[in-house]
Design a protein around this motif. Structure first.
Motif, mmCIF file in Angstrom:
data_model
loop_
_atom_site.group_PDB
_atom_site.id
_atom_site.type_symbol
_atom_site.label_atom_id
_atom_site.label_comp_id
_atom_site.label_asym_id
_atom_site.label_seq_id
_atom_site.Cartn_x
_atom_site.Cartn_y
_atom_site.Cartn_z
ATOM 1 N N THR A 144 0.725 -1.179 -0.160
ATOM 2 C CA THR A 144 0.203 -0.111 -0.023
ATOM 3 C C THR A 144 0.850 1.257 -0.014
ATOM 4 N N THR A 145 1.783 1.313 0.941
ATOM 5 C CA THR A 145 2.759 2.186 0.862
ATOM 6 C C THR A 145 3.667 2.421 -0.527
ATOM 7 N N ALA A 146 3.931 1.583 -1.122
ATOM 8 C CA ALA A 146 4.687 1.683 -2.374
ATOM 9 C C ALA A 146 3.999 2.111 -3.329
ATOM 10 N N GLY A 147 2.508 1.614 -3.333
ATOM 11 C CA GLY A 147 1.885 1.887 -4.548
ATOM 12 C C GLY A 147 1.271 3.451 -4.390
ATOM 13 N N SER A 148 0.957 3.780 -3.113
ATOM 14 C CA SER A 148 0.466 5.084 -2.823
ATOM 15 C C SER A 148 1.621 6.156 -3.028
ATOM 16 N N LEU A 149 2.930 5.762 -2.694
ATOM 17 C CA LEU A 149 3.830 6.712 -2.961
ATOM 18 C C LEU A 149 4.268 6.942 -4.118
ATOM 19 N N LEU A 150 3.918 6.096 -5.148
ATOM 20 C CA LEU A 150 4.389 6.101 -6.643
ATOM 21 C C LEU A 150 3.287 7.226 -7.332
ATOM 22 N N TRP A 151 2.153 6.774 -6.641
ATOM 23 C CA TRP A 151 0.725 7.623 -7.364
ATOM 24 C C TRP A 151 0.777 8.971 -6.840
ATOM 25 N N ASN A 152 1.304 9.252 -5.741
ATOM 26 C CA ASN A 152 0.910 10.591 -4.857
ATOM 27 C C ASN A 152 2.173 11.442 -5.498
ATOM 28 N N THR A 153 3.364 10.777 -5.552
ATOM 29 C CA THR A 153 4.470 11.386 -6.226
ATOM 30 C C THR A 153 4.239 12.067 -7.532
ATOM 31 N N ALA A 154 3.561 10.953 -8.452
ATOM 32 C CA ALA A 154 3.453 11.202 -9.924
ATOM 33 C C ALA A 154 2.317 12.561 -10.138
ATOM 34 N N LEU A 155 1.246 12.621 -9.055
ATOM 35 C CA LEU A 155 0.440 13.652 -9.404
ATOM 36 C C LEU A 155 0.614 14.931 -8.721
ATOM 37 N N ILE A 156 1.528 14.829 -7.508
ATOM 38 C CA ILE A 156 1.824 16.090 -6.799
ATOM 39 C C ILE A 156 2.939 16.667 -7.522
ATOM 40 N N SER A 157 3.881 15.832 -8.195
ATOM 41 C CA SER A 157 4.701 16.346 -8.910
ATOM 42 C C SER A 157 4.317 17.253 -10.212
ATOM 43 N N ALA A 158 3.415 16.483 -10.845
ATOM 44 C CA ALA A 158 2.865 17.285 -12.008
ATOM 45 C C ALA A 158 2.198 18.314 -11.679
ATOM 46 N N GLY A 159 1.497 18.416 -10.586
ATOM 47 C CA GLY A 159 0.937 19.809 -10.147
ATOM 48 C C GLY A 159 1.911 20.939 -9.607
ATOM 49 N N TYR A 160 2.880 20.230 -9.149
ATOM 50 C CA TYR A 160 4.084 21.263 -8.875
ATOM 51 C C TYR A 160 4.697 21.933 -10.176
ATOM 52 N N ALA A 161 4.923 21.170 -11.079
ATOM 53 C CA ALA A 161 5.261 21.620 -12.436
ATOM 54 C C ALA A 161 4.327 22.544 -13.179
ATOM 55 N N LEU A 162 3.199 22.070 -12.949
ATOM 56 C CA LEU A 162 2.176 23.044 -13.749
ATOM 57 C C LEU A 162 1.740 24.225 -13.156
#
Length: 216
Positions: A144-162
């Motif tokens: 759960t932690t590994a999958g959530s960390l991957l999903w959260n990192t991808a979407l938060i990073s996208a929002g950070y960049a945009l």
């Protein structure tokens, strides 16, 4: 949706990182709160200096894991024995169907939990069968932690960049989510059709008997 965004933004601005954890925790329990909106928004607020992007990812992951644990607990309370009793009382469904699902999850549960955390519509629900199956808690937490960390990192990073264009993330993910929801509905319909046809075949088979051992 705009009211939801304003509410989430207000939480993040008022309490900072813990607000992200709260929003994602609620997203696990109430799917109408979409992570594809909350997480890019968290990235946007991180870009504005409310907190660092690392803090945003960690708080979001904490919220994800906490919500998943609650649903895991719900599944564990239901348990396999209760689920088998429920299946026995349901029309069309056999106890053996539950046992087969349990066997499959015992073999593939770790992969199911990990990849399930990356699929809209499945992200939250995957925790319930893990609890029903009494999947080892250490393995459940790790996946759960590994999958959530991957999903959260991808979407938060996208929002950070945009930045202020963080909403673009939702525009790309929303069509994918809708396709997945349609596939889930089709799978459920196909399963119901299979059960109905199986029941009809059995009704014409006088030799078909229920194995009493499956009810113990």
């Amino acid at each position: 949706m705009q009211q939801l965004i304003d509410w989430v933004l207000g939480i993040m601005e008022s309490v900072g990182g813990p607000g992200i954890a709260l929003a994602i925790f609620l997203e696990n329990l109430f799917p109408p709160i979409p992570s594809e909106v909350v997480l890019p928004l968290a990235g946007f607020t991180a870009a504005n200096g409310e907190y660092t992007i690392v803090e945003a990812v960690l708080w979001a992951t904490l919220g994800s894991v906490t919500g998943a644990l609650l649903l895991y607990g719900f599944g564990a309370v239901v348990g396999m024995d209760r689920l088998r009793v429920i299946a026995h009382r349901m029309p069309l469904v056999d106890v053996s169907d539950v046992d087969k699902a349990d066997t499959w999850f015992t073999r593939h549960g770790r992969k199911a939990v990990f990849f399930g955390r990356l699929i809209p519509g499945i992200r939250s629900l995957i925790s319930i069968p893990a609890g029903v199956d009494r999947m080892p808690l250490t393995g459940f937490l790790a996946m759960t932690t590994a999958g959530s960390l991957l999903w959260n990192t991808a979407l938060i990073s996208a929002g950070y960049a945009l930045g202020s264009r963080y909403h673009v993330v939702e525009q790309y993910i929303d069509p994918i989510s809708k396709v997945i929801y349609v596939l889930i509905v089709l799978a459920v319909v196909a399963w119901v059709i299979f059960l109905v046809r199986r029941n009809k075949r059995r009704s014409h088979d006088p030799d078909h008997e229920i194995d009493p051992d499956t009810l113990t």
